[in-house]
Design a protein around this motif. Structure first.
Motif, PDB file in Angstrom:
ATOM      1  N   ALA A 107       0.814  -1.220   0.000  1.00 30.47           N
ATOM      2  CA  ALA A 107       0.000   0.000   0.000  1.00 30.47           C
ATOM      3  C   ALA A 107       0.844   1.266   0.000  1.00 30.47           C
ATOM      4  O   ALA A 107       0.284   2.370   0.013  1.00 30.47           O
ATOM      5  N   PHE A 108       2.156   1.147  -0.023  1.00 30.40           N
ATOM      6  CA  PHE A 108       3.022   2.319   0.069  1.00 30.40           C
ATOM      7  C   PHE A 108       2.697   3.396  -0.967  1.00 30.40           C
ATOM      8  O   PHE A 108       2.640   4.584  -0.615  1.00 30.40           O
ATOM      9  N   PRO A 109       2.495   3.049  -2.252  1.00 29.59           N
ATOM     10  CA  PRO A 109       2.165   4.109  -3.220  1.00 29.59           C
ATOM     11  C   PRO A 109       0.902   4.872  -2.842  1.00 29.59           C
ATOM     12  O   PRO A 109       0.846   6.101  -2.987  1.00 29.59           O
ATOM     13  N   TYR A 110      -0.128   4.146  -2.356  1.00 33.62           N
ATOM     14  CA  TYR A 110      -1.367   4.819  -1.965  1.00 33.62           C
ATOM     15  C   TYR A 110      -1.153   5.688  -0.734  1.00 33.62           C
ATOM     16  O   TYR A 110      -1.663   6.812  -0.668  1.00 33.62           O
ATOM     17  N   VAL A 111      -0.387   5.206   0.242  1.00 35.47           N
ATOM     18  CA  VAL A 111      -0.116   5.979   1.454  1.00 35.47           C
ATOM     19  C   VAL A 111       0.628   7.264   1.102  1.00 35.47           C
ATOM     20  O   VAL A 111       0.285   8.351   1.588  1.00 35.47           O
ATOM     21  N   PHE A 112       1.629   7.158   0.242  1.00 38.93           N
ATOM     22  CA  PHE A 112       2.372   8.356  -0.159  1.00 38.93           C
ATOM     23  C   PHE A 112       1.474   9.292  -0.968  1.00 38.93           C
ATOM     24  O   PHE A 112       1.590  10.516  -0.845  1.00 38.93           O
ATOM     25  N   TRP A 113       0.609   8.719  -1.798  1.00 41.99           N
ATOM     26  CA  TRP A 113      -0.316   9.534  -2.588  1.00 41.99           C
ATOM     27  C   TRP A 113      -1.231  10.341  -1.680  1.00 41.99           C
ATOM     28  O   TRP A 113      -1.483  11.524  -1.938  1.00 41.99           O
ATOM     29  N   GLU A 114      -1.739   9.734  -0.608  1.00 41.22           N
ATOM     30  CA  GLU A 114      -2.579  10.458   0.351  1.00 41.22           C
ATOM     31  C   GLU A 114      -1.796  11.575   1.017  1.00 41.22           C
ATOM     32  O   GLU A 114      -2.285  12.693   1.187  1.00 41.22           O
ATOM     33  N   PHE A 115      -0.557  11.279   1.399  1.00 36.97           N
ATOM     34  CA  PHE A 115       0.296  12.289   2.009  1.00 36.97           C
ATOM     35  C   PHE A 115       0.568  13.422   1.028  1.00 36.97           C
ATOM     36  O   PHE A 115       0.532  14.605   1.397  1.00 36.97           O
ATOM     37  N   TRP A 116       0.809  13.073  -0.225  1.00 34.42           N
ATOM     38  CA  TRP A 116       1.103  14.077  -1.242  1.00 34.42           C
ATOM     39  C   TRP A 116      -0.118  14.952  -1.512  1.00 34.42           C
ATOM     40  O   TRP A 116       0.008  16.166  -1.697  1.00 34.42           O
ATOM     41  N   ARG A 117      -1.303  14.381  -1.535  1.00 35.53           N
ATOM     42  CA  ARG A 117      -2.531  15.156  -1.748  1.00 35.53           C
ATOM     43  C   ARG A 117      -2.759  16.143  -0.612  1.00 35.53           C
ATOM     44  O   ARG A 117      -3.397  17.188  -0.809  1.00 35.53           O
ATOM     45  N   PHE A 118      -2.244  15.831   0.573  1.00 36.06           N
ATOM     46  CA  PHE A 118      -2.414  16.737   1.706  1.00 36.06           C
ATOM     47  C   PHE A 118      -1.508  17.960   1.580  1.00 36.06           C
ATOM     48  O   PHE A 118      -1.921  19.087   1.892  1.00 36.06           O
ATOM     49  N   ILE A 119      -0.259  17.749   1.133  1.00 42.07           N
ATOM     50  CA  ILE A 119       0.684  18.873   1.077  1.00 42.07           C
ATOM     51  C   ILE A 119       0.647  19.608  -0.261  1.00 42.07           C
ATOM     52  O   ILE A 119       1.069  20.766  -0.348  1.00 42.07           O
ATOM     53  N   LYS A 120       0.136  18.989  -1.316  1.00 39.84           N
ATOM     54  CA  LYS A 120       0.145  19.599  -2.648  1.00 39.84           C
ATOM     55  C   LYS A 120      -0.602  20.922  -2.724  1.00 39.84           C
ATOM     56  O   LYS A 120      -0.128  21.864  -3.380  1.00 39.84           O
ATOM     57  N   PRO A 121      -1.789  21.062  -2.075  1.00 42.95           N
ATOM     58  CA  PRO A 121      -2.495  22.352  -2.152  1.00 42.95           C
ATOM     59  C   PRO A 121      -1.698  23.514  -1.588  1.00 42.95           C
ATOM     60  O   PRO A 121      -1.975  24.670  -1.921  1.00 42.95           O
ATOM     61  N   GLY A 122      -0.699  23.238  -0.730  1.00 45.97           N
ATOM     62  CA  GLY A 122       0.106  24.318  -0.170  1.00 45.97           C
ATOM     63  C   GLY A 122       1.219  24.782  -1.086  1.00 45.97           C
ATOM     64  O   GLY A 122       1.925  25.739  -0.757  1.00 45.97           O
ATOM     65  N   LEU A 123       1.373  24.124  -2.233  1.00 46.08           N
ATOM     66  CA  LEU A 123       2.409  24.504  -3.185  1.00 46.08           C
ATOM     67  C   LEU A 123       1.889  25.502  -4.211  1.00 46.08           C
ATOM     68  O   LEU A 123       0.702  25.511  -4.533  1.00 46.08           O
ATOM     69  N   ARG A 124       2.795  26.317  -4.707  1.00 47.62           N
ATOM     70  CA  ARG A 124       2.437  27.202  -5.810  1.00 47.62           C
ATOM     71  C   ARG A 124       2.299  26.384  -7.086  1.00 47.62           C
ATOM     72  O   ARG A 124       2.775  25.253  -7.172  1.00 47.62           O
ATOM     73  N   GLN A 125       1.668  26.959  -8.096  1.00 52.80           N
ATOM     74  CA  GLN A 125       1.411  26.243  -9.337  1.00 52.80           C
ATOM     75  C   GLN A 125       2.707  25.786  -9.992  1.00 52.80           C
ATOM     76  O   GLN A 125       2.813  24.658 -10.486  1.00 52.80           O
ATOM     77  N   THR A 126       3.723  26.658  -9.977  1.00 48.76           N
ATOM     78  CA  THR A 126       5.005  26.295 -10.585  1.00 48.76           C
ATOM     79  C   THR A 126       5.670  25.159  -9.821  1.00 48.76           C
ATOM     80  O   THR A 126       6.281  24.269 -10.406  1.00 48.76           O
ATOM     81  N   GLU A 127       5.566  25.187  -8.481  1.00 46.54           N
ATOM     82  CA  GLU A 127       6.156  24.122  -7.666  1.00 46.54           C
ATOM     83  C   GLU A 127       5.431  22.807  -7.883  1.00 46.54           C
ATOM     84  O   GLU A 127       6.056  21.744  -7.967  1.00 46.54           O
ATOM     85  N   SER A 128       4.109  22.882  -7.981  1.00 47.77           N
ATOM     86  CA  SER A 128       3.321  21.670  -8.198  1.00 47.77           C
ATOM     87  C   SER A 128       3.634  21.037  -9.542  1.00 47.77           C
ATOM     88  O   SER A 128       3.724  19.811  -9.667  1.00 47.77           O
ATOM     89  N   SER A 129       3.833  21.868 -10.565  1.00 48.68           N
ATOM     90  CA  SER A 129       4.157  21.353 -11.894  1.00 48.68           C
ATOM     91  C   SER A 129       5.552  20.748 -11.921  1.00 48.68           C
ATOM     92  O   SER A 129       5.814  19.777 -12.632  1.00 48.68           O
ATOM     93  N   ALA A 130       6.473  21.317 -11.124  1.00 44.37           N
ATOM     94  CA  ALA A 130       7.861  20.856 -11.133  1.00 44.37           C
ATOM     95  C   ALA A 130       8.023  19.472 -10.526  1.00 44.37           C
ATOM     96  O   ALA A 130       8.981  18.761 -10.826  1.00 44.37           O
ATOM     97  N   VAL A 131       7.085  19.084  -9.663  1.00 43.44           N
ATOM     98  CA  VAL A 131       7.194  17.778  -8.997  1.00 43.44           C
ATOM     99  C   VAL A 131       6.144  16.806  -9.530  1.00 43.44           C
ATOM    100  O   VAL A 131       5.765  15.865  -8.850  1.00 43.44           O
ATOM    101  N   ARG A 132       5.700  17.036 -10.748  1.00 45.21           N
ATOM    102  CA  ARG A 132       4.735  16.119 -11.349  1.00 45.21           C
ATOM    103  C   ARG A 132       5.360  14.736 -11.498  1.00 45.21           C
ATOM    104  O   ARG A 132       6.496  14.599 -11.936  1.00 45.21           O
TER     105      ARG A 132
END
Length: 272
Positions: A107-132
């Motif tokens: 389940a590691f990919p799903y767990v990390f995905w949940e964690f990433w969805r939590f912190i992603k809204p706090g990123l700027r658009q350019t930062e979010s695109s850079a870590v796609r």
């Protein structure tokens, strides 16, 4: 970033984090139940696989021995150590432990995905695109590390420690001792393989630079050797086997950090 996310209070953020953690835990337990149900396959084929003479790693070593002209010196012809259970709850505890660890790894990919969805809204658009694609690469490196530990380090560790001779003392290993060795090695290598991802984010934050990584390359070499000595048995082959990919990942991290800083400088020049 949505307006609702911007307007969320601190307690609302904590509530969202709680729900994401709950979903992650549920995912781990659901997969753990599957592992628990199919215990015969999990134990016979996966957990005790490195104890079988036809294990893929052993066959590969034998072929390598033949190619190098060493005859059957690298071939594993017998597995002398025995696995025993010494407590009433030993086998059941091992069953639970294997199920939970298997659930977490799967389940590691799903767990990390949940964690990433939590912190992603706090990123700027350019930062979010850079870590796609960060979830994909994180999962890929994690599973690569787990497989490397399982097929590369675990068989060597079991052979070295299980067949280590000391006077006339026979090797009878408890099932929990066996499980802890297999689990610690596979999880440790999975986490170690996250080095490029960690360096990427540290470089984005301006904490790590390629010059800094180059400067401390020798120190990193010593740290890697110490780390490999901790997670592997005290034989040179296992330590080198762990150290080599980690050093490659370190050099890859330097390249990643260089690219991050190069893009940052180009962006600063555009806005200058």
């Amino acid at each position: 970033m949505s307006e609702d996310k911007n307007d969320m209070s601190f307690l609302e953020h904590l509530e969202e984090l709680r729900f994401r953690l709950m979903r992650s835990v549920i995912a781990i337990f659901v997969i753990a139940i599957v592992f628990f149900i199919f215990k015969d396959f999990v134990f016979d084929e996966i957990i005790f696989g490195p104890r079988q003479l036809d294990f893929p790693s052993f066959r590969a070593w034998c072929k390598l021995s033949d190619l190098l002209g060493l005859g059957e010196r690298l071939c594993v012809k017998s597995i002398d150590y025995k696995i025993i259970n010494t407590t009433m709850l030993g086998k059941f505890t091992a069953h639970i432990m294997v199920s939970l660890i298997g659930g977490f790894i799967t389940a590691f990919p799903y767990v990390f995905w949940e964690f990433w969805r939590f912190i992603k809204p706090g990123l700027r658009q350019t930062e979010s695109s850079a870590v796609r694609g960060v979830v994909f690469y994180t999962a890929l490196l994690f599973f690569s590390g787990v497989l490397f530990g399982y097929y590369g380090i675990v068989p060597l560790s079991l052979q070295f420690l299980g067949n280590y001779k000391l006077a006339d003392v026979e090797s009878t290993i408890t099932i929990m001792s066996y499980m802890k060795l297999v689990a610690s090695i596979t999880l440790a290598t999975g986490i170690i393989f996250q080095l490029p991802i960690a360096v990427y984010f540290l470089s984005k934050a301006g904490i790590v630079t390629p010059e800094l990584l180059k400067k401390f390359r020798r120190h990193a070499l010593v740290a890697v050797l110490v780390l490999s000595a901790i997670i592997t048995p005290p034989d040179l082959t296992s330590q080198i086997l762990v150290a080599m990919p980690v050093l490659v990942l370190y050099e890859l991290s330097i390249v990643i950090s260089r690219r991050v800083w190069k893009k940052a400088r180009e962006r600063d020049q555009e806005f200058a």
